[in-house]
Design a protein around this motif. Sequence first.
Motif, short mmCIF file in Angstrom:
data_model
loop_
_atom_site.label_atom_id
_atom_site.label_comp_id
_atom_site.label_asym_id
_atom_site.label_seq_id
_atom_site.Cartn_x
_atom_site.Cartn_y
_atom_site.Cartn_z
N ALA A 87 0.83 -1.20 0.00
CA ALA A 87 0.00 0.00 0.00
C ALA A 87 0.87 1.26 0.00
CB ALA A 87 -0.93 -0.02 1.21
N LEU A 88 1.95 1.27 0.78
CA LEU A 88 2.83 2.43 0.78
C LEU A 88 3.53 2.58 -0.57
CD1 LEU A 88 4.52 2.17 4.31
CD2 LEU A 88 2.70 3.73 3.58
N ASP A 89 3.93 1.49 -1.17
CA ASP A 89 4.56 1.57 -2.49
C ASP A 89 3.60 2.15 -3.52
OD1 ASP A 89 6.94 0.74 -4.18
OD2 ASP A 89 5.29 -0.25 -5.23
N GLN A 90 2.32 1.75 -3.43
CA GLN A 90 1.33 2.29 -4.35
C GLN A 90 1.08 3.77 -4.07
OE1 GLN A 90 -2.49 0.42 -4.08
NE2 GLN A 90 -3.19 1.21 -6.06
N LEU A 91 1.06 4.15 -2.78
CA LEU A 91 0.85 5.54 -2.42
C LEU A 91 1.99 6.41 -2.94
CD1 LEU A 91 -0.69 7.73 -0.79
CD2 LEU A 91 0.66 7.06 1.21
N VAL A 92 3.22 5.99 -2.73
CA VAL A 92 4.36 6.77 -3.20
C VAL A 92 4.41 6.81 -4.73
CG1 VAL A 92 6.89 6.86 -3.22
CG2 VAL A 92 5.68 6.34 -1.10
N ALA A 93 4.05 5.70 -5.37
CA ALA A 93 4.05 5.68 -6.84
C ALA A 93 3.02 6.66 -7.39
CB ALA A 93 3.75 4.26 -7.33
N GLY A 94 1.86 6.78 -6.71
CA GLY A 94 0.87 7.75 -7.16
C GLY A 94 1.38 9.17 -7.07
N TRP A 95 2.05 9.51 -5.98
CA TRP A 95 2.62 10.85 -5.88
C TRP A 95 3.75 11.04 -6.88
CZ3 TRP A 95 0.70 14.96 -3.79
CH2 TRP A 95 -0.20 14.87 -2.74
N ARG A 96 4.49 9.99 -7.17
CA ARG A 96 5.58 10.10 -8.14
C ARG A 96 5.03 10.42 -9.54
NH1 ARG A 96 7.80 5.47 -7.16
NH2 ARG A 96 9.33 6.21 -5.60
N ARG A 97 3.87 9.85 -9.87
CA ARG A 97 3.26 10.16 -11.17
C ARG A 97 2.73 11.59 -11.20
NH1 ARG A 97 1.17 4.96 -10.35
NH2 ARG A 97 -0.78 5.88 -9.58
N ARG A 98 2.15 12.05 -10.06
CA ARG A 98 1.57 13.39 -10.04
C ARG A 98 2.63 14.48 -9.90
NH1 ARG A 98 -2.15 10.55 -6.79
NH2 ARG A 98 -1.21 11.36 -4.85
N GLN A 99 3.78 14.14 -9.29
CA GLN A 99 4.85 15.13 -9.09
C GLN A 99 6.13 14.60 -9.72
OE1 GLN A 99 4.44 18.10 -7.67
NE2 GLN A 99 2.31 17.79 -7.04
N PRO A 100 6.26 14.66 -11.05
CA PRO A 100 7.45 14.09 -11.69
C PRO A 100 8.74 14.86 -11.37
CG PRO A 100 6.10 15.27 -13.29
CD PRO A 100 5.30 15.23 -12.02
N GLY A 101 8.62 16.12 -10.92
CA GLY A 101 9.81 16.89 -10.63
C GLY A 101 10.39 16.62 -9.25
N CYS A 102 9.77 15.79 -8.46
CA CYS A 102 10.23 15.49 -7.11
C CYS A 102 10.72 14.05 -7.04
CB CYS A 102 9.11 15.73 -6.09
SG CYS A 102 9.59 15.45 -4.37
N ASP A 103 11.80 13.85 -6.33
CA ASP A 103 12.37 12.51 -6.17
C ASP A 103 11.80 11.87 -4.91
OD1 ASP A 103 13.92 10.24 -6.29
OD2 ASP A 103 15.67 11.19 -5.36
N PHE A 104 11.11 10.77 -5.05
CA PHE A 104 10.51 10.05 -3.93
C PHE A 104 11.31 8.79 -3.64
CE2 PHE A 104 7.09 12.62 -5.57
CZ PHE A 104 6.41 13.04 -4.44
N ALA A 105 11.54 8.54 -2.36
CA ALA A 105 12.28 7.35 -1.93
C ALA A 105 11.50 6.67 -0.82
CB ALA A 105 13.68 7.72 -1.44
N LEU A 106 11.38 5.35 -0.92
CA LEU A 106 10.67 4.54 0.07
C LEU A 106 11.57 3.40 0.50
CD1 LEU A 106 8.14 3.71 1.69
CD2 LEU A 106 7.38 2.44 -0.35
N VAL A 107 11.81 3.31 1.80
CA VAL A 107 12.63 2.23 2.37
C VAL A 107 11.80 1.55 3.45
CG1 VAL A 107 14.73 1.63 3.61
CG2 VAL A 107 14.76 3.47 1.90
N VAL A 108 11.58 0.25 3.29
CA VAL A 108 10.81 -0.55 4.25
C VAL A 108 11.68 -1.71 4.69
CG1 VAL A 108 8.74 -1.93 4.63
CG2 VAL A 108 8.63 0.14 3.20
N GLU A 109 11.88 -1.85 6.00
CA GLU A 109 12.70 -2.91 6.55
C GLU A 109 11.97 -3.59 7.70
OE1 GLU A 109 16.42 -1.31 7.75
OE2 GLU A 109 17.04 -0.71 5.73
N GLY A 110 12.15 -4.89 7.77
CA GLY A 110 11.52 -5.63 8.86
C GLY A 110 10.18 -6.21 8.46
N GLU A 111 9.55 -6.88 9.42
CA GLU A 111 8.25 -7.52 9.19
C GLU A 111 7.14 -6.49 9.35
OE1 GLU A 111 7.97 -10.81 11.79
OE2 GLU A 111 9.68 -11.89 10.92
#
Length: 465
Positions: free
Chosen positions: A333-357
């Motif tokens: 869900a977080l990956d989809q959320l960040v991907a949606g913002w990445r499509r709407r804001q192409p000039g901004c660099d988005f990074a998502l790091v998820v670690e652990g269970e």
Amino acid sequence: MTDRPPAPPAAPAAVDLKHHLLLRVSLFALAIGVLATVVVLHQTRERIRGHISRSGVTVERLIAGEADQLRDAFRRSLDGLTLSTLDGIGPLLGICVAVEDLYKRPVVNRCFHEDGAAPAPVRWLLERLIGPELAYRGVIGQYPGVKVGEFVVTPDLDSEGHAAWVQIRTVLGMSLAILLLNLLIYRPVRRALRPADQILAVLGRMEAGDLSARMPRPRLIELRRIAAGFDHLAEQLQKTLAAQRQLAQRLLAVREEERRRLARELHDEFGQCLASVGAEAAFIAARAESTDPTLLPAARAVSAVTGHMMESLQGILHQLRPVGLEEFGLAAALDQLVAGWRRRQPGCDFALVVEGEIDALPADLTVSLYRIVQESLTNALRHGTPGRVAVSLERDGAGCRLRVEDDGDGDAPPSPGSGLGVLGMRERVEALGGRFALEPLAPRGMRVRADFPPEALLVTEHDDA
């Protein structure tokens, strides 16, 4: 002109009871020693002055009597004078006698002291206190009124100093006994106040959020009563906060349930109506194309507005009920959320790091983490122009930690956004036993921080069960 309210009184300086007590008693012992020494020296000076003034005439008579025994009336020499007549009274008076003959030649110079010499510091002080001018000068005469010599009576500083040193030594012994008593008092006081460090450690744990910490039970009954009262207050506070946390969790659950119900109603009712309107607009456009072309622009406009409303409805439904959160887990869900913002804001660099269970977190914590990231991204992109936004979510043995950082200007304060807002994020985190912070970054940017300790995760999982 209005009067200013009085300024609050300044807080008193902190006092270490052990050191304060030790310093007070030590200064008291030192003051007693110094004062008693001054008194002893003053009394010695007065006694010496009295002895010199009172004993001068007596010494003159005794010397004259001894001189008469040694010579006849026609001999004026003082040879053989030993001042033996002063052997009995001299040590009592504490004097020194110097005799000169008629020609200023020294005949005898004796100090009548039986004890040892005075300590050098005491003798030096007596010399400064008495001064060189204190002396009794007399004439040694011989019948019938013939002068045969002179004598000078001065204080015996060794004798007087030794007597003063005996008294001073007694006073110093008393001062030393007071200091020793001070140490004997200091040790039990320090032992009784030793739990103060443990009490401060417990306060530090409670300040860090550990309300299960309890005070030690000192031996000092006053501290024991304070510790018992504090523990009672801490227990009541723990119960109150637990009740508030349960209420907050219940409110969050009701809120999420209301969001799901509203999303379902909008999807089932409003979505179906828009789909029907879109179908009718398409039918009208198809018929108007062959029968009445003038209606074709209106039909296409209705179809376009309907499509725009459908897109808006999909966005609202996504805000109310994240797609895939329950089915695929928090990470997807977080990956989809960040991907949606990445499509709407192409000039901004988005990074998502998820670690652990992350996907194994409890349901209420999963929803809260998603909502916090959702609101943080909205605030960062709405109130600033960031070039980079980083989302970090980690779970390990120390708990769960969420960070959302951006390098935007962030001049405007965060708004409610999706209905959560900063206050809502804080409420969510604290309701689940975590700690929330909104921190500015240098030289620009903002960080949203949410930390959940392992205890909070266990409590959450227990409540879900």
